[in-house]
Write an enzyme that holds these catalytic residues in place. Structure first.
Site, PDB file in Angstrom:
ATOM      1  N   ASP A  56      -4.367   3.639  -2.450  1.00 25.10           N
ATOM      2  CA  ASP A  56      -5.529   3.962  -1.621  1.00 25.10           C
ATOM      3  C   ASP A  56      -6.037   5.351  -1.948  1.00 25.10           C
ATOM      4  O   ASP A  56      -5.429   6.353  -1.561  1.00 25.10           O
ATOM      5  CB  ASP A  56      -5.135   3.872  -0.142  1.00 25.10           C
ATOM      6  CG  ASP A  56      -4.955   2.433   0.293  1.00 25.10           C
ATOM      7  OD1 ASP A  56      -5.918   1.653   0.153  1.00 25.10           O
ATOM      8  OD2 ASP A  56      -3.852   2.078   0.747  1.00 25.10           O
ATOM      9  N   HIS A  75      -0.769  -1.312  -4.666  1.00 28.73           N
ATOM     10  CA  HIS A  75      -2.095  -0.992  -4.137  1.00 28.73           C
ATOM     11  C   HIS A  75      -2.130   0.512  -3.850  1.00 28.73           C
ATOM     12  O   HIS A  75      -1.319   1.015  -3.073  1.00 28.73           O
ATOM     13  CB  HIS A  75      -2.324  -1.799  -2.856  1.00 28.73           C
ATOM     14  CG  HIS A  75      -3.656  -1.595  -2.209  1.00 28.73           C
ATOM     15  ND1 HIS A  75      -4.782  -2.310  -2.566  1.00 28.73           N
ATOM     16  CD2 HIS A  75      -4.044  -0.755  -1.209  1.00 28.73           C
ATOM     17  CE1 HIS A  75      -5.806  -1.939  -1.807  1.00 28.73           C
ATOM     18  NE2 HIS A  75      -5.385  -0.985  -0.979  1.00 28.73           N
ATOM     19  N   HIS A  87      -7.845   1.120  -4.793  1.00 30.14           N
ATOM     20  CA  HIS A  87      -8.867   0.954  -3.759  1.00 30.14           C
ATOM     21  C   HIS A  87      -9.554   2.304  -3.581  1.00 30.14           C
ATOM     22  O   HIS A  87      -8.966   3.228  -3.022  1.00 30.14           O
ATOM     23  CB  HIS A  87      -8.159   0.480  -2.479  1.00 30.14           C
ATOM     24  CG  HIS A  87      -9.052   0.334  -1.297  1.00 30.14           C
ATOM     25  ND1 HIS A  87      -8.553   0.126  -0.026  1.00 30.14           N
ATOM     26  CD2 HIS A  87     -10.396   0.349  -1.162  1.00 30.14           C
ATOM     27  CE1 HIS A  87      -9.546   0.019   0.830  1.00 30.14           C
ATOM     28  NE2 HIS A  87     -10.685   0.168   0.164  1.00 30.14           N
ATOM     29  N   ASP A 130      -7.153  -6.199   3.735  1.00 26.60           N
ATOM     30  CA  ASP A 130      -6.473  -4.895   3.792  1.00 26.60           C
ATOM     31  C   ASP A 130      -6.646  -4.264   5.168  1.00 26.60           C
ATOM     32  O   ASP A 130      -7.763  -4.020   5.612  1.00 26.60           O
ATOM     33  CB  ASP A 130      -7.090  -3.988   2.713  1.00 26.60           C
ATOM     34  CG  ASP A 130      -6.401  -2.639   2.590  1.00 26.60           C
ATOM     35  OD1 ASP A 130      -5.445  -2.369   3.321  1.00 26.60           O
ATOM     36  OD2 ASP A 130      -6.856  -1.854   1.733  1.00 26.60           O
ATOM     37  N   MET A 134      -8.584   8.240  -1.447  1.00 24.38           N
ATOM     38  CA  MET A 134      -9.499   8.738  -0.402  1.00 24.38           C
ATOM     39  C   MET A 134      -9.938  10.150  -0.743  1.00 24.38           C
ATOM     40  O   MET A 134      -9.129  10.957  -1.212  1.00 24.38           O
ATOM     41  CB  MET A 134      -8.786   8.740   0.950  1.00 24.38           C
ATOM     42  CG  MET A 134      -8.196   7.399   1.326  1.00 24.38           C
ATOM     43  SD  MET A 134      -7.513   7.440   2.986  1.00 24.38           S
ATOM     44  CE  MET A 134      -6.636   5.869   3.017  1.00 24.38           C
ATOM     45  N   SER A 146       0.870  -1.172   0.000  1.00 22.03           N
ATOM     46  CA  SER A 146       0.000   0.000   0.000  1.00 22.03           C
ATOM     47  C   SER A 146       0.908   1.224   0.000  1.00 22.03           C
ATOM     48  O   SER A 146       1.566   1.528   0.996  1.00 22.03           O
ATOM     49  CB  SER A 146      -0.879   0.002   1.256  1.00 22.03           C
ATOM     50  OG  SER A 146      -1.379   1.302   1.456  1.00 22.03           O
ATOM     51  N   MET A 164     -12.059  -5.577   4.451  1.00 24.32           N
ATOM     52  CA  MET A 164     -11.302  -4.622   5.262  1.00 24.32           C
ATOM     53  C   MET A 164     -11.138  -5.170   6.681  1.00 24.32           C
ATOM     54  O   MET A 164     -12.102  -5.599   7.313  1.00 24.32           O
ATOM     55  CB  MET A 164     -12.030  -3.276   5.333  1.00 24.32           C
ATOM     56  CG  MET A 164     -12.064  -2.478   4.046  1.00 24.32           C
ATOM     57  SD  MET A 164     -10.445  -2.093   3.360  1.00 24.32           S
ATOM     58  CE  MET A 164      -9.689  -1.123   4.669  1.00 24.32           C
ATOM     59  N   MET A 189     -11.788   4.605  -1.923  1.00 24.13           N
ATOM     60  CA  MET A 189     -12.555   4.942  -0.713  1.00 24.13           C
ATOM     61  C   MET A 189     -13.180   6.304  -0.955  1.00 24.13           C
ATOM     62  O   MET A 189     -12.778   7.330  -0.372  1.00 24.13           O
ATOM     63  CB  MET A 189     -11.607   4.943   0.504  1.00 24.13           C
ATOM     64  CG  MET A 189     -11.222   3.536   0.915  1.00 24.13           C
ATOM     65  SD  MET A 189      -9.751   3.494   1.951  1.00 24.13           S
ATOM     66  CE  MET A 189      -8.492   3.451   0.696  1.00 24.13           C
TER      67      MET A 189
HETATM   68  C1  DX5 Z   1      -6.592   1.810   4.879  1.00 23.84           C
HETATM   69  C2  DX5 Z   1      -5.933   1.391   3.588  1.00 23.84           C
HETATM   70  C3  DX5 Z   1      -4.841   0.362   3.719  1.00 23.84           C
HETATM   71  C4  DX5 Z   1      -3.724   0.751   4.646  1.00 23.84           C
HETATM   72  C5  DX5 Z   1      -2.767  -0.373   4.861  1.00 23.84           C
HETATM   73  O1  DX5 Z   1      -7.661   2.639   4.592  1.00 23.84           O
HETATM   74  O2  DX5 Z   1      -6.900   0.836   2.717  1.00 23.84           O
HETATM   75  O3  DX5 Z   1      -4.368  -0.021   2.452  1.00 23.84           O
HETATM   76  O4  DX5 Z   1      -3.041   1.866   4.208  1.00 23.84           O
HETATM   77  O5  DX5 Z   1      -1.808   0.028   5.806  1.00 23.84           O
HETATM   78  P1  DX5 Z   1      -1.398  -0.899   7.029  1.00 23.84           P
HETATM   79  O6  DX5 Z   1      -0.834  -2.157   6.474  1.00 23.84           O
HETATM   80  O7  DX5 Z   1      -0.407  -0.091   7.791  1.00 23.84           O
HETATM   81  O8  DX5 Z   1      -2.662  -1.169   7.837  1.00 23.84           O
HETATM   82 ZN    ZN Z   2      -6.393  -0.162   0.698  1.00 20.90          ZN
END
Ligand code: DX5
Ligand code: ZN
Length: 256
Positions: free
Chosen positions: A75, A73, A106, A212, A77, A48, A177, A108
């Site tokens: 993320d 990956h 991903h 995740d 947001m 990530s 999740m 969000m």
């Molecule tokens: C959380 C993200 C994850 C996160 C993973 O919202 O989707 O991908 O960054 O980080 P760790 O492994 O530190 O939980």
């Molecule tokens: Zn993620």
């Protein structure tokens, strides 16, 4: 590729994988081929990038690539669906420009239907939306498939599995999740394990199961035993000095 109408071209390389595959398989992959490659390479650790050093993004990508990861990956947001803000498509495009690895986005975000085409155009090969973000995910999942990407559906720790059962037929990937989405570095929530076990029995064998949040040396094995194939890892890679050692150790632990 950025700017193209068709699926981003991915050169998949399984050299130096966690499974010590010795053959190198390279070529342009369709979404279906990408899905089978990821399934056959399982356990697959996906870094990530949320927790990487963004002042040196290209170097960080090269470092995880050199560690033998199969995909990145990202993320995404929006500060609305989750209380944090990260990447727009421009950053995805920047990642695409410095690697041939598949990019797993991903999302969000609220209203994902409005943005999936932009993220795909920027270079995402799989796009995962949240069940909590849409009243009915079916049209968006179909839209993602029609773009030529893998369609993923994520659910939060507090969301019951029943909420996604009627759309599993349009999922290429289900993301369970194991933390509340929004931030890296949180503690793993074991509620994800039961969901993974149930999903493994419910979905078609070709559907990928991804976990995740809080996945690290202490938690990855139980996730693998529960049926996860793809393991998103942030702090347990980027919090360490040696990415190669971390990725390989995690892969070893996930071999069940
Ligand atoms: C959380 C993200 C994850 C996160 C993973 O919202 O989707 O991908 O960054 O980080 P760790 O492994 O530190 O939980
Ligand atoms: Zn993620």
């Amino acid at each position: 590729m950025p700017g193209g109408q068709s699926s981003p071209q991915v050169v998949f390389n399984v050299e130096a994988t966690c499974r010590s595959v010795t053959d190198t398989v390279s070529g342009v992959l369709s979404p279906g081929a990408l899905r089978s490659q990821l399934a056959s390479a399982a356990p697959v650790v996906l870094p990530s990038m949320l927790l990487c050093d963004f002042a040196h993004l290209a170097d960080e990508i090269k470092r995880v690539e050199a560690a033998g990861v199969h995909a990145l990956h990202l993320d995404v947001m929006d500060g609305h669906f989750v209380p944090n803000l990260t990447y727009g498509p421009t950053i995805v495009e920047a990642c695409r420009s410095c690697t041939n690895l598949p990019i797993d986005c991903h999302l969000m975000i609220s209203n994902p239907a409005r943005y999936v085409a932009d993220y795909h155009k920027a270079g995402a090969n799989s796009l995962t939306i949240h069940i909590e973000a849409v009243p009915d995910p079916r049209p968006v999942l179909e839209q993602i498939r029609s773009l030529g990407a893998l369609a993923g559906l994520a659910l939060n720790p507090s969301t019951p599995l029943e909420s996604i059962l009627n759309v599993l037929d349009v999922c290429d990937l289900v993301l369970v999740m194991s933390v509340q989405p929004g931030f890296g570095g949180q503690k793993f929530q074991p509620v994800a394990l039961e969901k993974l076990k149930q999903l493994r029995k419910l979905v078609k064998p070709e559907v990928l199961l991804e976990v995740d949040g809080g996945v690290n040396e202490s938690t990855i094995k139980t996730c693998a035993e529960a049926g996860a194939q793809l393991f998103v890892v942030g702090s347990a890679i980027f919090g360490k000095e040696d990415y190669n050692q971390s990725v390989h150790h995690l892969c070893q632990l996930a071999h069940v």
